[in-house]
Design a protein around this motif. Structure first.
Motif, short mmCIF file in Angstrom:
data_model
loop_
_atom_site.label_atom_id
_atom_site.label_comp_id
_atom_site.label_asym_id
_atom_site.label_seq_id
_atom_site.Cartn_x
_atom_site.Cartn_y
_atom_site.Cartn_z
N ALA A 180 0.89 -1.80 -0.17
CA ALA A 180 0.23 -0.30 -0.50
C ALA A 180 0.73 1.25 -0.11
O ALA A 180 1.01 2.12 -0.76
CB ALA A 180 -1.29 -0.34 1.20
N ALA A 181 1.98 1.45 0.86
CA ALA A 181 3.39 2.42 0.64
C ALA A 181 3.65 2.52 -0.62
O ALA A 181 3.81 3.64 -0.94
CB ALA A 181 4.01 1.87 2.21
N GLY A 182 3.64 1.82 -1.03
CA GLY A 182 4.28 1.28 -2.06
C GLY A 182 3.29 2.31 -3.23
O GLY A 182 3.40 2.65 -4.44
N LEU A 183 2.29 1.82 -3.13
CA LEU A 183 0.92 2.48 -4.21
C LEU A 183 0.89 3.97 -4.25
O LEU A 183 0.72 5.36 -5.23
CB LEU A 183 -0.70 1.45 -4.25
CG LEU A 183 -0.59 0.13 -5.14
CD1 LEU A 183 -1.25 -0.83 -4.51
CD2 LEU A 183 -0.41 0.58 -6.35
N ARG A 184 1.46 3.80 -2.40
CA ARG A 184 0.77 5.54 -2.31
C ARG A 184 2.14 6.28 -2.89
O ARG A 184 1.83 7.81 -3.15
CB ARG A 184 -0.03 5.48 -0.94
CG ARG A 184 -1.19 5.12 -0.62
CD ARG A 184 -1.68 5.55 0.59
NE ARG A 184 -1.77 6.47 1.35
CZ ARG A 184 -2.17 7.91 1.53
NH1 ARG A 184 -3.37 7.60 0.83
NH2 ARG A 184 -1.33 8.88 2.09
#
Length: 236
Positions: A42-46
């Motif tokens: 999720a952090a990578g996507l954000r």
């Protein structure tokens, strides 16, 4: 056009979904994250864009291997809202999800045996219906597909055979569902390859798209995402 990144969860990890063959799904390997941990992915996507919502499919709950737990999603809820498909089929369970801040429960047609839950809760402003298809086959009671009066304000058209297949969305089916949906927001899921697909979806009146592969592969760049998200027309 609103882009909603997808997190398919199996055995507690994000997996790479392909063509609805859930038994073959393996933990995701992506340049956006060092691990398949939910928060890492999720952090990578954000990092690409500060997406305000994620679509989370709890595959173990959908396949009835176990009941879904909202506790595992609490750290993610501090970052974004969650559209959660956890195989909801029980009214009490769904009402708990509806009452949870930041959770927008997705009622998958494939998880229903009748229309009773949808009949009673379709007017909830947080409920999202997923019309699930495998090829030409509708998954779930046909009455759900036929009776638009019990559709809530947001409807996902989930084409499982196109998920992760790089084959393009099912524009014909989406156009038909949009025609029947009237004022409701219709969300595309399955097959989205690039910005051109999203622009075409927007042109036929589709409000949003669930996307995974095109984000991890880099086919959708931060610049393209930002440009499309400026035209979003879904509110929370």
């Amino acid at each position: 056009m609103h882009i909603i990144p997808v997190l398919d969860i199996k055995d507690g990890l994000v997996v790479r979904a392909r063509m609805g063959d859930r038994d073959s799904y393996k933990p995701i390997e992506t340049p956006l994250s060092p691990t398949a941990d939910i928060l890492d992915v999720a952090a990578g996507l954000r990092a690409l864009y500060p997406f305000p919502a994620f679509y989370v499919a709890d595959l173990d709950a959908i396949e009835r291997r176990r009941e879904s737990s909202l506790d595992q999603l609490k750290p993610l809820l501090s970052k974004a809202d969650i559209w959660l498909d956890a195989g909801f089929s029980d009214r009490d369970q769904l009402e708990i999800a509806l009452a949870t801040d930041g959770i927008w429960p997705v009622l998958g047609s494939e998880s229903q045996t009748d229309t009773s839950v949808l009949d009673s809760l379709h007017a909830s402003p947080k409920l999202i219906l997923s019309l699930d298809f495998r090829g030409d086959e509708f998954l779930g009671p046909r009455t759900i597909l036929q009776n638009t009066e019990i559709w809530p304000s947001r409807v996902i058209v989930m084409t499982l055979g196109r998920v992760g297949a790089n084959s393009g969305p099912d524009f014909e089916r989406l156009t038909e569902i949009k025609r029947r949906a009237g004022h409701r927001a219709v969300i595309a899921a399955g097959g989205i390859r690039d910005v051109h697909d999203l622009e075409q979806l927007q042109a036929i009146g589709i409000s949003a798209a669930l996307v995974a592969t095109a984000l991890h592969s880099g086919a959708l760049t931060p610049k393209a995402i930002s440009s499309l998200m400026k035209t979003e027309n879904i509110t929370y």
